[in-house]
Design a protein around this motif. Structure first.
Motif, PDB file in Angstrom:
ATOM      1  N   TYR A 106     128.628  81.714   3.114  1.00 27.09           N
ATOM      2  CA  TYR A 106     128.890  80.364   3.557  1.00 27.09           C
ATOM      3  C   TYR A 106     130.004  79.790   2.682  1.00 27.09           C
ATOM      4  O   TYR A 106     129.843  79.658   1.471  1.00 27.09           O
ATOM      5  CB  TYR A 106     127.628  79.511   3.452  1.00 27.09           C
ATOM      6  N   ASP A 107     131.093  79.437   3.306  1.00 25.32           N
ATOM      7  CA  ASP A 107     132.261  78.977   2.560  1.00 25.32           C
ATOM      8  C   ASP A 107     132.329  77.473   2.389  1.00 25.32           C
ATOM      9  O   ASP A 107     133.017  76.978   1.502  1.00 25.32           O
ATOM     10  CB  ASP A 107     133.550  79.448   3.256  1.00 25.32           C
ATOM     11  N   TYR A 108     131.659  76.747   3.261  1.00 26.90           N
ATOM     12  CA  TYR A 108     131.769  75.289   3.244  1.00 26.90           C
ATOM     13  C   TYR A 108     130.373  74.679   3.154  1.00 26.90           C
ATOM     14  O   TYR A 108     129.455  75.096   3.861  1.00 26.90           O
ATOM     15  CB  TYR A 108     132.486  74.796   4.504  1.00 26.90           C
ATOM     16  N   TRP A 109     130.284  73.670   2.284  1.00 26.66           N
ATOM     17  CA  TRP A 109     128.995  73.037   2.030  1.00 26.66           C
ATOM     18  C   TRP A 109     129.136  71.520   2.080  1.00 26.66           C
ATOM     19  O   TRP A 109     130.156  70.968   1.682  1.00 26.66           O
ATOM     20  CB  TRP A 109     128.477  73.430   0.641  1.00 26.66           C
ATOM     21  N   GLY A 110     128.070  70.869   2.554  1.00 29.50           N
ATOM     22  CA  GLY A 110     128.024  69.425   2.479  1.00 29.50           C
ATOM     23  C   GLY A 110     127.517  68.972   1.126  1.00 29.50           C
ATOM     24  O   GLY A 110     127.175  69.788   0.264  1.00 29.50           O
ATOM     25  N   GLN A 111     127.420  67.661   0.953  1.00 23.80           N
ATOM     26  CA  GLN A 111     127.020  67.107  -0.340  1.00 23.80           C
ATOM     27  C   GLN A 111     125.500  67.002  -0.489  1.00 23.80           C
ATOM     28  O   GLN A 111     124.999  66.771  -1.572  1.00 23.80           O
ATOM     29  CB  GLN A 111     127.650  65.717  -0.531  1.00 23.80           C
ATOM     30  N   GLY A 112     124.793  67.160   0.615  1.00 20.88           N
ATOM     31  CA  GLY A 112     123.340  67.129   0.577  1.00 20.88           C
ATOM     32  C   GLY A 112     122.763  65.761   0.887  1.00 20.88           C
ATOM     33  O   GLY A 112     123.419  64.727   0.707  1.00 20.88           O
ATOM     34  N   THR A 113     121.538  65.763   1.358  1.00 24.70           N
ATOM     35  CA  THR A 113     120.812  64.521   1.614  1.00 24.70           C
ATOM     36  C   THR A 113     119.380  64.698   1.118  1.00 24.70           C
ATOM     37  O   THR A 113     118.762  65.744   1.331  1.00 24.70           O
ATOM     38  CB  THR A 113     120.860  64.142   3.111  1.00 24.70           C
TER      39      THR A 113
END
Length: 119
Positions: A106-113
């Protein structure tokens, strides 16, 4: 480049439900496989589930099967994680991530919630 932004987290009582959203931007974001992961305090990141670029194929970690459902709306460039029958042990920061279907990483990640389930 794909940018991912999660939303929908919050505080819920045990047995309740939440729906998380992962909004993707980028010209080809609908071509990516999207995965959901979570990380609880003091624990390693844990795989939740994944959905293929077309939404045809979905896979879930064993403990989430039957309670969590992943869906996507490519017209809105959004992937959803519907979580039902929540338990205190589901408390964690939830992340979405994107990878090309041909790759494992996985190359792209969100900031999380943050999701917090009270007993």
């Amino acid at each position: 480049q794909v940018q991912l932004v999660e939303s929908g987290g919050g505080l819920v009582q045990a047995g309740g439900s939440l729906r998380l959203s992962c909004a993707a931007s980028g010209r080809t974001s609908s071509s990516y496989t999207i995965g959901w992961f979570r990380q609880a305090p003091g624990k390693e990141r844990e795989f939740v589930g994944t959905i293929s670029s077309t939404g045809t194929n979905r896979y879930y970690a064993g403990s989430m099967k039957g309670r969590f459902t992943i869906s996507r709306d490519n017209a809105k460039n959004t992937v959803y994680l519907q979580m039902n029958s929540l338990k205190p042990e589901d408390t964690a920061v939830y992340y979405c991530a994107a990878r090309l279907p041909s790759l494992q990483k996985y190359d792209y990640w969100g900031q999380g919630t943050q999701v917090t389930v009270s007993s």
